[in-house]
Structure formats: structure tokens, C-alpha cells
Write an enzyme that holds these catalytic residues in place. Structure first.
Site, PDB file in Angstrom:
ATOM      1  N   CYS A  49       0.837  -1.200   0.000  1.00  0.00           N
ATOM      2  CA  CYS A  49       0.000   0.000   0.000  1.00  0.00           C
ATOM      3  C   CYS A  49       0.869   1.245   0.000  1.00  0.00           C
ATOM      4  O   CYS A  49       0.617   2.192  -0.746  1.00  0.00           O
ATOM      5  CB  CYS A  49      -0.909   0.000   1.230  1.00  0.00           C
ATOM      6  SG  CYS A  49      -1.872   1.517   1.441  1.00  0.00           S
TER       7      CYS A  49
ATOM      8  N   GLY B 104       1.310  10.775   8.639  1.00  0.00           N
ATOM      9  CA  GLY B 104       1.473  10.638  10.085  1.00  0.00           C
ATOM     10  C   GLY B 104       2.346   9.461  10.477  1.00  0.00           C
ATOM     11  O   GLY B 104       2.253   8.975  11.601  1.00  0.00           O
TER      12      GLY B 104
ATOM     13  N   CYS C 255      -4.454  -1.900   6.588  1.00  0.00           N
ATOM     14  CA  CYS C 255      -4.610  -0.475   6.341  1.00  0.00           C
ATOM     15  C   CYS C 255      -5.842  -0.196   5.483  1.00  0.00           C
ATOM     16  O   CYS C 255      -6.000  -0.784   4.423  1.00  0.00           O
ATOM     17  CB  CYS C 255      -3.361  -0.022   5.600  1.00  0.00           C
ATOM     18  SG  CYS C 255      -2.894   1.637   5.885  1.00  0.00           S
TER      19      CYS C 255
END
Length: 338
Positions: free
Chosen positions: A91, A115, A183
Site C-alpha cells: 500500500c 502521520g 490499512c
RNA sequence: UGGGGCGUCGCCAAGUGGUAAGGCAUCGGCUUUUGGUGCCGACAUUCGGGGGUUCGAAUCCCUCCGCCCCAG
């Protein structure tokens, strides 16, 4: 902005630093799964809420098709081949630091920021200050060029500090629980996820030592090296998966914790990727999985492959998983275990 | 149907008169932006069935059922 604390504070810090910030939510997965609602709508709402709080522009980039093809299909194909892939690494490689970066640049951005707990300087990827939370393991397949356009504001802070700073700023997501699982997909068991895409085919569970059939499973594809649970084989000591045969659809198990296939020191890596320059032969440090301690290892080459000799044996080094290589605090790249 | 042994949670297995250990599995939670690992918690009013002895039995007796072994 994913709608979590980390990306929320990331945006806040950038605003404070005087950057012209645009919040972007990546819409990569919206499908609900049995027993689990896909959190995308709530996450999007949270992300937008924080953007409003910060007074920044907010956009949604839709990569749902690409995510399915590049990440989910890859993952399913790998499992079908009997390996154990890491979708989140894919990803990052294919979506966040490629598609998203390109789209952001095209949209007029100079840099992107996420982040992640990692640090980057001049295209060099370094471990986060918070070594307990460091996420460089998931980022080893990103290119140096992409990193040159990337900022990781949280890399200088620890997670507790991030929580505190988010709270001090009154961010809406300050107390939101960290996300887990694949995710974007949410906290689904890999088994439940795969069940949506592959057929269950009963097979035998065989004791490696005695050759006895101990029970049956619904598909060797659902098991991975070192796995203990889900075998439904009881009596005596716990059994661990030590191998499988995809053609025969058989899973091999043992109660012997010292079984040699469970402990590796020599590892060959395929699909090797270097963030910048390929390292010279020599001693480095590696980790076999996220949050695993760094282990000293000697690196050598064999054509396109990398040969690693670990100084300490590692448990369940699994085909399809990634081994990430570090030179001191710098993540230089890695490869996929053959 | 001569002899011996056994039958305790899905599995392994303690407990031989004093009111059902433990392990595995399973389930739930924690840890974790992959899989996996690990940690914590839950989990047999009941001991193959039925009867009896006893203040009290999984533990003693009778009987029935089932399984195993050795003989024939």
C-alpha cells in the site's frame, strides 16, 4: 488524513509551522465485510472534522480501484501461491507514495506529509525517535525520490507526546483509538477477509514428526508459518504450523518448539528494493517483522538476490514477508523472503 | 461372555469416600497500521447409563452399555 490522531496532529503541526496545508482523505476501501463494518465513512467524517477545526482545505482522493488491484489482488495472489504477503507495505509502495504523491503534485502541492513514525532527510529514511512506534518497516519499498518530496512531522515525537499534543490542541480525534488490521480495510481477521475471495477446500493437518493426520482444515491458504491458533487440534501440547503444501492442500504441524524450520539464520531475499544506493557487502541490522528487535546480519549478493546471515536465529521467517535492512538508524531497503 | 484393563469438558489428563487439578483446543480481551507470535480472562453442579451403600461417592457394591488387550 485518515481520520486518526496521527494524521490529525500532522496536519496541525504543519499549519503551525506556517505551511499552506490541504488535508486529503484517501478513499481506498469502502466494502463492508462479514461481522465488520468498513470504517471509511466514519474515518472520512473525522478527517473532515479536523480539517474544519484547523481551517484548512480538504479533499478526497479516490484510489479504490487501484488499491484493489495493487494491494488486495496482490495479497490474494500471494496467499494463493502459498506465501504470506504484507499488504501494508504494498500500500505504501503503490498507493500512498506513488499514486497519492503524483496526484498531490499534480494538484499543486510541493510536498506530501503523512502521520508515519519515521524521519526523512534529503530522501534518506531514518527510524523515528520513538523506536517503539517506528514504522519504517512498512516504508522500505518507497523510493528515495518520493521521500525527497515527503515530510513525516511525527518522527520527532513519541506516541504519548503525540496524544498529548493532540489533546492540547483540542483535536477532535485526540482520543481516538489507533487503527489496526489491514490499512484502510479495518480490523478484520485475514481469514475472514480471504474467505470473501477464495473457496474453502478441506485438507489434512499432518503431524510432521509422526506423519499422523491430526485433523482437517478448510484450506492451507489460511495458515502461515509459526501459526498456532485455528488448527482446532487439541490434546497435549500446542501445535505450530511448520509448513504446508499448496498442491496437496496439506498443513504440517509440530509440537517441537525447536523445529528447525521455525528458526532461521540464513535468509534469501527476492524483489530487493533499495531506497537509495545498494549497500556494499557487510554487516547491517535487519528486522523480520514490524516491531521485531533489530538483529545483526551479514549481507551478501547472489545475482538479483540478497543473502542474509543472521547473527541470531529468528522465529518464523516466512516466505512472502519482508525483511527490512538498516544501517545504524537509516532504513536502506530490504526484500521479500523467498 | 475365560482372564485382565479402561470409560472424567471437543482432545490429553489429575483425582480411589469429603464435596471435579492442569494442559491443548475454543471463545473474549490486550499488544500490533501485514500474517503470525505473546499476554490476560472465560470455559464440566458434573465424572458412560441405571440402581444401591453412606451424613456425604467420580471414587465402594450391583447391573447394563461401549472400547482395548491376552488367551481360546
Amino acid at each position: 488524513m485518515s481520520g486518526g490522531v496521527d494524521s490529525s496532529l500532522t496536519a496541525a503541526l504543519l499549519v503551525e509551522q506556517g505551511h499552506d496545508v490541504t488535508g486529503v482523505y484517501m478513499k481506498n476501501w469502502t466494502k463492508d465485510l462479514p461481522g465488520m463494518k468498513c470504517p471509511w465513512a466514519d474515518d472520512l467524517a473525522d478527517a473532515k472534522r479536523v480539517a474544519v477545526q484547523l481551517g484548512i482545505d480538504f479533499k478526497v482522493f479516490d484510489f479504490e480501484n487501484e488499491y484493489k488491484h495493487k494491494v488486495v489482488d496482490y495479497m490474494i495472489d500471494e496467499y494463493k501461491a502459498g506465501r504470506t504477503p504484507n499488504p501494508d507495505i504494498m500500500c505504501n509502495q503503490e498507493v500512498k507514495f506513488k499514486l497519492f504523491l503524483e496526484a498531490a503534485l499534480e494538484d499543486g502541492a510541493d510536498m506530501i506529509a503523512t502521520g508515519h513514525y519515521a524521519r526523512v532527510k534529503d530522501g534518506v529514511l531514518k527510524m523515528a525517535v520513538d523506536t517503539n512506534k517506528d514504522q519504517t518497516y512498512f516504508l522500505y519499498r518507497v523510493t528515495g525520490a518520493a521521500l525527497a518530496k515527503t515530510m513525516f512531522p511525527l518522527g520527532e515525537y513519541t506516541k504519548p507526546q503525540v496524544r498529548k499534543m493532540a489533546e492540547e490542541r483540542g483535536l477532535f480525534t485526540a482520543a481516538k483509538k489507533d487503527s489496526q488490521g489491514i490499512c484502510f480495510v479495518g480490523k478484520v481477521g485475514i481469514r475472514d477477509f480471504l474467505n470473501q475471495y477464495v473457496e474453502q477446500v478441506p485438507g489434512r493437518i499432518i503431524d510432521k514428526q509422526s506423519g499422523n493426520v491430526l485433523g482437517h482444515h478448510d484450506g492451507a491458504i489460511f495458515y502461515t508459518l509459526g501459526q498456532r491458533h485455528g488448527l482446532d487440534v487439541g490434546g497435549g501440547l500446542p501445535y505450530y504450523v511448520v509448513g504446508k503444501n499448496m498442491d496437496k492442500n496439506e498443513v504440517y504441524v509440530t509440537t517441537d518448539l525447536n523445529d528447525k524450520t521455525l528458526w532461521q539464520t540464513n535468509v534469501q531475499l527476492d524483489a530487493v528494493h533499495w531506497i537509495n544506493d545498494a549497500p556494499v557487502v557487510g554487516k547491517y541490522h535487519i528486522r523480520v517483522r514490524h516491531r521485531a528487535p533489530l538483529i545483526a546480519a551479514d549481507l551478501a549478493y547472489d545475482n538479483d538476490r540478497v543473502i542474509l546471515t543472521l547473527h541470531d536465529e529468528q522465529r518464523a521467517v516466512t516466505s512472502g514477508q519482508s525483511m527490512v535492512i538498516y544501517d545504524d538508524m537509516v532504513c536502506i531497503g530490504g526484500g521479500i523472503v523467498i
